[in-house]
Design an enzyme around this catalytic site. Structure first.
Site, PDB file in Angstrom:
ATOM      1  CE  LYS A   1      -6.488  -8.285  -2.192  1.00  0.00           C
ATOM      2  NZ  LYS A   1      -6.493  -7.890  -0.791  1.00  0.00           N
TER       3      LYS A   1
ATOM      4  CE  LYS B   1     -13.527  -4.737   1.212  1.00  0.00           C
ATOM      5  NZ  LYS B   1     -12.298  -4.739   1.832  1.00  0.00           N
TER       6      LYS B   1
ATOM      7  CE  LYS C   1      -4.312  -1.858   1.297  1.00  0.00           C
ATOM      8  NZ  LYS C   1      -5.356  -2.135   2.245  1.00  0.00           N
TER       9      LYS C   1
END
Ligand code: TYM
Length: 338
Positions: free
Chosen positions: A203, A206, A121
């Site tokens: 992956k 969301k 991140k």
């Protein structure tokens, strides 16, 4: 009520949570949420919308509010019965933030620095590498340890955080005396890592990547079908799971996880299929498994007052359980209590 609480306390405890960033995906569903509702047959389960975790990335206040309510309703819609489970919003129970602060002092800088998700991140948003992002797994440990959870059902990507939680709990227990249950992470046999349909090496997330690659739980059927029909495969023609065929393997995994069957059985079902038919059938399976979820979700969102009331009751139940652990922790450390 007390007798009931005591009886429930003898069973093993389960805790898990989802954070309200972006739009919940088929990955969240198959990797975690699908199994949560049925766990209450055997365990004493607590589930939270981890809204405090959502602000480690920049998020608009309006989006945070809407995502939080949406996710809360969605957890009920996937099968978590608020009467049989403790379902709550993390920020409604202040003990989470308090225990996080306490646990920070039993977490090593090096340990937190090694977290893959923090590193990923940080790379994705170098302008916002805030302390909250770094501290994120410690808050997660607080979530779990507050409720003395034995089992933490999660997808593969959260296992490193659960390991850190175990390290923190063990360190605290050794320093003082047994205080926290050391929890076990549990990933589903199939579906612990669902990949994007447009990039089967990434992956399904969301808030990440190409929207066509991520199937959202609340996508209408025609959108789900379109995404599956466009799913990346390869130039071969054989429906077979292996490392060289990440797209096909991902679709087979999705099908197996939806139907609770093994990958081999899924392979056998599609042995004589061409890719187009195979993708259509996996898409139809996804549509069918998500249809009742979407319908229940829509009904829940029509009654905002009802939803808020469920939230309030859940917060009260969670608060009572959390307060016991928090008080114990303060005392063990040596704080003067009133
Ligand atoms: P979150 O919100 O990113 O994801 C929620 C759950 O979904 C799983 N998951 C997946 N599983 C399979 N394939 C995928 N593509 C996929 N994407 C997500 C995740 O592993 C997770 O189980 N930090 C957590 C929320 C949290 C939490 C906790 C979890 C906060 N406190 C305490 C467990 C215990 C998170 O961000 O999950």
């Amino acid at each position: 009520m007390n007798e009931q609480t005591n009886a429930v306390e003898k069973r093993k405890r389960v805790f898990s949570a989802v954070k309200p960033t972006g739009n919940p995906t088929l990955g969240n569903y198959l990797g975690a949420m699908k199994y949560w509702g049925r766990m209450s047959d055997e365990y004493d389960c607590l589930y939270a919308v981890a809204d405090l975790h959502a602000i480690t990335v920049a998020i608009d206040p309006k989006d945070l509010r809407e995502n939080s309510k949406r996710l809360f309703a969605l957890l009920i819609a996937v099968g978590i019965d608020p009467e049989r489970n403790v379902l709550f919003m993390q920020s409604h129970v202040k003990a989470h933030a308090e225990l996080c602060w306490l646990l920070n002092n039993y977490t090593m800088f090096g340990e937190a620095s090694r977290m893959t998700q923090f590193k990923d991140k940080s790379k994705k948003a170098p302008e916002n590498i805030n302390v909250g992002l770094f501290d994120y797994p410690v808050l997660m440990a607080a979530d779990i340890l507050l409720y003395q959870a034995d089992i933490v059902p999660v997808g593969d990507d959260q296992m490193q955080h659960v390991e850190l939680c175990r390290t923190i709990a063990t360190r605290f227990n050794n320093r003082y005396s047994p205080t926290f249950t050391v929890p076990e992470g549990k990933v589903p046999t199939f579906g612990s890592r669902i990949y994007s349909l447009s990039d089967p090496t990434a992956k399904m997330g969301k808030s990440e990547g190409n929207a066509d690659g991520n199937v959202f739980i609340l996508d209408p059927p025609e959108v789900i079908m379109r995404k599956f029909k466009r799913a990346v495969t390869d130039c071969d023609t054989c429906v077979h799971a292996c490392e060289d065929k990440p797209g096909i393997t991902n679709l087979l995994t999705i099908y197996a996880a939806i139907n609770d069957i093994t990958l081999e059985r899924a392979e056998r079902e599609f042995a004589a299929c061409d890719y187009a038919t195979f993708k259509t059938r996996v898409g139809e399976a996804a549509v069918e498994v998500l249809r009742p979820v979407r319908e229940k979700y829509e009904a829940l969102r029509r009654d905002d007052k009802g939803l808020m009331e469920i939230m309030r009751v859940g917060a009260e139940k969670a608060e009572r359980l959390a307060a016991r652990t928090l008080e114990k922790v303060y005392k063990k450390i040596g704080f003067v209590r009133l």
